[in-house]
Design an enzyme around this catalytic site. Structure first.
Site, PDB file in Angstrom:
ATOM      1  N   ASN A  12       0.807  -1.237   0.000  1.00  0.00           N
ATOM      2  CA  ASN A  12       0.000   0.000   0.000  1.00  0.00           C
ATOM      3  C   ASN A  12       0.833   1.278   0.000  1.00  0.00           C
ATOM      4  O   ASN A  12       0.288   2.372  -0.140  1.00  0.00           O
ATOM      5  CB  ASN A  12      -0.989   0.017   1.179  1.00  0.00           C
ATOM      6  CG  ASN A  12      -1.926  -1.166   1.141  1.00  0.00           C
ATOM      7  OD1 ASN A  12      -2.575  -1.387   0.130  1.00  0.00           O
ATOM      8  ND2 ASN A  12      -1.972  -1.947   2.206  1.00  0.00           N
ATOM      9  N   TYR A  24      -0.739   9.710   6.587  1.00  0.00           N
ATOM     10  CA  TYR A  24       0.551   9.475   5.934  1.00  0.00           C
ATOM     11  C   TYR A  24       1.095  10.683   5.169  1.00  0.00           C
ATOM     12  O   TYR A  24       2.183  10.607   4.594  1.00  0.00           O
ATOM     13  CB  TYR A  24       0.437   8.271   4.986  1.00  0.00           C
ATOM     14  CG  TYR A  24       0.101   6.989   5.717  1.00  0.00           C
ATOM     15  CD1 TYR A  24       0.987   6.436   6.638  1.00  0.00           C
ATOM     16  CD2 TYR A  24      -1.110   6.330   5.506  1.00  0.00           C
ATOM     17  CE1 TYR A  24       0.682   5.273   7.324  1.00  0.00           C
ATOM     18  CE2 TYR A  24      -1.421   5.156   6.185  1.00  0.00           C
ATOM     19  CZ  TYR A  24      -0.517   4.640   7.096  1.00  0.00           C
ATOM     20  OH  TYR A  24      -0.810   3.484   7.775  1.00  0.00           O
ATOM     21  N   HIS A  81       3.322  -6.152  11.241  1.00  0.00           N
ATOM     22  CA  HIS A  81       2.538  -6.624  12.384  1.00  0.00           C
ATOM     23  C   HIS A  81       2.098  -8.080  12.262  1.00  0.00           C
ATOM     24  O   HIS A  81       1.424  -8.598  13.141  1.00  0.00           O
ATOM     25  CB  HIS A  81       1.293  -5.729  12.547  1.00  0.00           C
ATOM     26  CG  HIS A  81       1.579  -4.275  12.352  1.00  0.00           C
ATOM     27  ND1 HIS A  81       2.474  -3.585  13.138  1.00  0.00           N
ATOM     28  CD2 HIS A  81       1.123  -3.376  11.436  1.00  0.00           C
ATOM     29  CE1 HIS A  81       2.535  -2.324  12.716  1.00  0.00           C
ATOM     30  NE2 HIS A  81       1.730  -2.168  11.688  1.00  0.00           N
ATOM     31  N   ASP A  88      12.198 -13.681   9.618  1.00  0.00           N
ATOM     32  CA  ASP A  88      13.183 -14.722   9.321  1.00  0.00           C
ATOM     33  C   ASP A  88      14.110 -14.311   8.184  1.00  0.00           C
ATOM     34  O   ASP A  88      15.308 -14.609   8.211  1.00  0.00           O
ATOM     35  CB  ASP A  88      12.474 -16.030   8.960  1.00  0.00           C
ATOM     36  CG  ASP A  88      11.854 -16.718  10.175  1.00  0.00           C
ATOM     37  OD1 ASP A  88      12.150 -16.295  11.313  1.00  0.00           O
ATOM     38  OD2 ASP A  88      11.076 -17.672   9.987  1.00  0.00           O
ATOM     39  N   HIS A 101       8.603   3.481   9.902  1.00  0.00           N
ATOM     40  CA  HIS A 101       7.186   3.778   9.665  1.00  0.00           C
ATOM     41  C   HIS A 101       7.014   5.279   9.551  1.00  0.00           C
ATOM     42  O   HIS A 101       7.609   6.039  10.333  1.00  0.00           O
ATOM     43  CB  HIS A 101       6.313   3.255  10.809  1.00  0.00           C
ATOM     44  CG  HIS A 101       6.503   1.792  11.026  1.00  0.00           C
ATOM     45  ND1 HIS A 101       5.967   0.852  10.184  1.00  0.00           N
ATOM     46  CD2 HIS A 101       7.210   1.118  11.953  1.00  0.00           C
ATOM     47  CE1 HIS A 101       6.335  -0.347  10.593  1.00  0.00           C
ATOM     48  NE2 HIS A 101       7.089  -0.218  11.663  1.00  0.00           N
ATOM     49  N   LEU A 102       6.187   5.687   8.627  1.00  0.00           N
ATOM     50  CA  LEU A 102       5.878   7.115   8.491  1.00  0.00           C
ATOM     51  C   LEU A 102       5.134   7.615   9.717  1.00  0.00           C
ATOM     52  O   LEU A 102       5.430   8.690  10.249  1.00  0.00           O
ATOM     53  CB  LEU A 102       5.010   7.334   7.246  1.00  0.00           C
ATOM     54  CG  LEU A 102       5.688   7.051   5.903  1.00  0.00           C
ATOM     55  CD1 LEU A 102       4.705   6.468   4.920  1.00  0.00           C
ATOM     56  CD2 LEU A 102       6.309   8.311   5.366  1.00  0.00           C
ATOM     57  N   SER A 103       4.145   6.840  10.123  1.00  0.00           N
ATOM     58  CA  SER A 103       3.304   7.247  11.255  1.00  0.00           C
ATOM     59  C   SER A 103       3.895   6.731  12.562  1.00  0.00           C
ATOM     60  O   SER A 103       4.722   5.807  12.557  1.00  0.00           O
ATOM     61  CB  SER A 103       1.892   6.678  11.075  1.00  0.00           C
ATOM     62  OG  SER A 103       1.924   5.260  11.082  1.00  0.00           O
ATOM     63  N   ARG A 112      -1.141  -2.283  15.796  1.00  0.00           N
ATOM     64  CA  ARG A 112       0.073  -1.724  15.184  1.00  0.00           C
ATOM     65  C   ARG A 112       1.218  -1.602  16.194  1.00  0.00           C
ATOM     66  O   ARG A 112       2.323  -1.188  15.860  1.00  0.00           O
ATOM     67  CB  ARG A 112      -0.217  -0.353  14.563  1.00  0.00           C
ATOM     68  CG  ARG A 112      -1.175  -0.403  13.405  1.00  0.00           C
ATOM     69  CD  ARG A 112      -1.336   0.963  12.745  1.00  0.00           C
ATOM     70  NE  ARG A 112      -2.621   1.061  12.083  1.00  0.00           N
ATOM     71  CZ  ARG A 112      -2.883   0.605  10.849  1.00  0.00           C
ATOM     72  NH1 ARG A 112      -1.940   0.050  10.136  1.00  0.00           N
ATOM     73  NH2 ARG A 112      -4.090   0.733  10.335  1.00  0.00           N
TER      74      ARG A 112
HETATM   75  C1  DQA Z   1       3.116   2.046   8.216  1.00  0.00           C
HETATM   76  C2  DQA Z   1       2.326   1.700   9.479  1.00  0.00           C
HETATM   77  C3  DQA Z   1       1.611   0.363   9.314  1.00  0.00           C
HETATM   78  O1  DQA Z   1       0.881   0.059  10.502  1.00  0.00           O
HETATM   79  C4  DQA Z   1       0.650   0.411   8.156  1.00  0.00           C
HETATM   80  O2  DQA Z   1       0.046  -0.832   7.967  1.00  0.00           O
HETATM   81  C5  DQA Z   1       1.295   0.894   6.914  1.00  0.00           C
HETATM   82  C6  DQA Z   1       2.234   2.010   6.973  1.00  0.00           C
HETATM   83  C7  DQA Z   1       3.726   3.466   8.292  1.00  0.00           C
HETATM   84  O3  DQA Z   1       4.598   3.755   7.481  1.00  0.00           O
HETATM   85  O4  DQA Z   1       3.322   4.275   9.135  1.00  0.00           O
HETATM   86  O5  DQA Z   1       1.005   0.423   5.818  1.00  0.00           O
HETATM   87  O6  DQA Z   1       4.186   1.123   8.076  1.00  0.00           O
END
Ligand code: DQA
Length: 148
Positions: A12, A24, A81, A88, A101-103, A112
């Site tokens: 995504n 995001y 997650h 592995d 992670h961006l967030s 999360r």
């Molecule tokens: C993410 C945080 C994840 O929980 C989420 O599923 C994402 C983006 C982030 O960059 O904040 O797809 O990895």
């Protein structure tokens, strides 16, 4: 070029820019990749960027990194997650890997807060948006240079 780094984005993240911008931001993945190239240039390292929505493809990319890249920056998206396979893979190739992670995942839903890949990660950067990738490149290069 002193070090070659791989920047790997998971599911995504190809939709960045239009995907839940309130979470995001509006920066696209292409913008982030450009930001990474600029940062790499200032540090004299090279970066290669890749993105996949498929868990197995990400595992393959991590395997293929062996012998090619000195470090990995991995935003595994939701696979963070859930994926023991990615944990592995990172543990198997023994390439220093920063989880990104961006967030700020810890300020979000409970599911999360768990990261399977954290166990194999050098460190974690989250909550700084696109700037996190720049911070991660800095941190990875400092780590790689610390023994040289
Ligand atoms: C993410 C945080 C994840 O929980 C989420 O599923 C994402 C983006 C982030 O960059 O904040 O797809 O990895």
């Amino acid at each position: 070029m002193e070090h070659a780094l791989l920047i790997l984005n998971g599911p995504n993240l190809n939709l960045l820019g239009t995907r839940q911008p309130e979470v995001y931001g509006t920066t696209t993945l292409a913008d982030i990749e450009e930001l990474c190239q600029q940062k790499a240039k200032t540090l004299g390292v090279s970066v290669t960027c890749a993105q996949s929505n498929h868990e197995g493809a990400l595992v393959d990319l991590i395997h293929d990194a062996r012998g090619q890249y000195a470090g990995i920056i991995l935003n595994a998206g939701a696979y963070t997650h859930t994926s023991i396979a990615l944990l592995d893979a990172i543990a198997s190739v023994e390439i220093p890997t920063i989880e990104l992670h961006l967030s700020n995942v810890h300020a979000r839903e409970e599911f999360r807060h768990t990261s399977y890949i954290a166990k194999a990660a050098l460190g974690i950067i989250c909550g700084f948006g696109a700037q996190g990738y720049v911070l991660a490149i800095d941190a990875l290069v400092a780590h790689l240079n610390k023994d040289t």
